[in-house]
Scaffold this motif. Structure first.
Motif: not given
Lengths: 138, 189
Positions: A13-16, A19, A23, A41-42, A65-68, A72, B127, B130, B136-138, B142
Motif C-alpha cells: 500500500d506504500d507508494e515509496v 517505487m 527501481r 482485497v485488491e 496493509m489496509p482491509r486485508m 490474511e 471491518y 478490525r 490499522q487503516t482501511l 497515501d
C-alpha cells in the motif's frame, strides 16, 4: 537469469515501496510489467478476475496493509484450489517473530525485510528461477 | 526544481509529517494507559465545541452538538481525546463536500452512551472490529493520510474507564461511533 519471463504482482500500500521495487527491477533488467495491488482485497480481485497472469507469477507481499493484511491474504490463497500453488515472497518491515512464523506456515518462498537490498533480492530471484526451471521440467 | 525533483520533495515532506504524526500517535497511545488524574466538572457540550475549534477547519463541514449533553465529574483530557479522535475521523473520512457530524448522548443508567454520527461512506460490517487495531487503516496512507492509531487510543481510554467503544454502520450509509462513559468515577479508576 531468465527474468524476462517473470510476472510480478506486488501487493503493497506504500507508494515509496512500490517505487523501490520498480527501481530494483529496472536495475535487474526485468521488463515485465509489475502489477500492483494496494491490499489483500485488491490482490484477490486481480487474481480471481484473471487480470494478472498466473504462470510464472511471483507475488511480492507486504504484511501491514489496509482491509486485508498479508497474512490474511496468504490464508485466502492457500485455501483456494486455483491459487494455492502461487509463489509468494513476503516483503515487509515487520521483523516480528510471529509474522515470520505465520508466513512460513503458509508456505512462503521467502521473507525479506525492507528496505530491500539489491543483492538480497537478486539472490532470491535466482533461487526462484532455479525452482521454476525444476518445476517446469517435462 | 524539475517536476520530478519537486514530486520527490513533496513525497519526502509528506513522509516527514507522517513520521511526526506517528510519534505523536504512539505517545498518545502510551499516555492513554496512564492512571487517572484529577476529576473536574465537565460540560460535554462545551468540551465538544472546544474539540471542533481545535480540529482543522473544513469548508462545508458541519458539526452539530445535540441538546441534552451531560455535565459530569470526570477526567477532562481523556474524554476530550476520545471526542477529538472520533469527530476528527468523521470529518477526515467523509469523502464528500458537505460532511455532517452529530454528537448525541443517551442516559444508560450508571453511564452515558455518547454517539458520533456521520454521513460518510460507512463501514462494511466485516471491518467493524478490525478498525480498532493499532496502526490499522482501511485506506492506504497515501490516499488518506492517517496513522491508524486514533481508534486504538479511543478504545484504550474508554476501556480504562470500564466502558465500551464500538461502531454501528453499513456500507454506504454513514457510521455511528459509540462509547460509554461512567457517570460516577470510583477512585480506583
Amino acid at each position: 537469469m531468465s527474468g524476462e519471463m517473470l510476472n510480478i504482482l506486488l501487493v503493497d500500500d506504500d507508494e515509496v515501496d512500490v517505487m523501490n521495487v520498480r527501481r530494483a527491477f529496472e536495475k535487474m533488467k526485468v521488463r515485465n510489467p509489475v502489477f500492483v495491488a494496494g491490499d489483500g482485497v485488491e490482490a484477490l480481485e486481480l487474481l480471481r478476475g484473471g487480470k494478472v497472469p498466473r504462470e510464472r507469477l511471483l507475488v511480492l507481499l507486504d504484511i501491514h496493509m489496509p482491509r486485508m493484511n498479508g497474512i490474511e491474504l496468504l490464508r485466502e490463497l492457500r485455501a483456494d484450489p486455483d491459487l494455492k500453488r502461487l509463489s509468494v515472497v513476503v516483503l515487509t518491515t515487520s521483523d516480528e517473530e510471529r509474522d515470520k512464523i505465520e508466513a512460513y506456515s503458509y508456505n512462503v518462498a521467502g521473507y525479506i525485510l525492507k528496505p530491500v537490498t539489491f543483492a538480497g533480492f537478486a539472490q532470491m530471484m535466482a533461487a526462484l528461477d532455479k525452482y521454476w526451471a525444476l518445476v517446469e521440467l517435462p | 526544481m524539475t517536476p520530478d525533483a519537486r514530486a520527490k520533495m513533496e513525497l519526502l515532506r509528506g513522509r516527514v509529517h507522517r513520521l511526526q504524526a506517528l510519534i505523536d500517535g504512539i505517545l498518545e497511545y502510551s499516555r492513554a494507559a496512564r492512571a487517572a488524574k484529577d476529576r473536574e466538572e465537565v460540560d460535554v457540550a462545551a468540551l465538544a465545541r472546544e474539540v471542533v475549534d481545535l480540529l482543522p477547519r473544513r469548508e462545508g463541514a458541519v458539526v452539530e452538538i445535540a441538546e441534552g449533553l451531560p455535565r459530569m465529574r470526570t477526567e477532562r483530557v481523556p474524554l476530550q481525546q476520545v471526542l477529538m479522535n472520533l469527530v476528527g475521523n468523521a470529518l477526515k473520512h467523509a469523502r464528500r463536500d458537505d460532511p455532517r457530524v452529530r454528537l448525541t448522548a443517551r442516559d444508560a443508567g450508571d453511564r452515558w452512551e455518547l454517539a458520533v454520527d456521520d454521513n460518510g461512506p460507512g463501514i462494511a460490517p466485516r471491518y467493524h472490529e478490525r478498525i480498532w487495531g493499532l496502526f490499522q487503516t482501511l485506506e492506504a496512507r497515501d490516499k488518506v493520510e492517517g496513522t491508524g492509531i486514533g481508534l486504538s487510543v479511543v478504545r484504550k481510554i474508554v476501556e480504562r474507564k470500564g466502558g465500551r467503544a464500538w461502531v454501528e454502520s453499513a456500507e454506504g450509509s454513514g457510521a455511528s461511533f459509540r462509547f460509554t462513559w461512567p457517570k460516577e468515577e470510583g477512585d480506583g479508576r
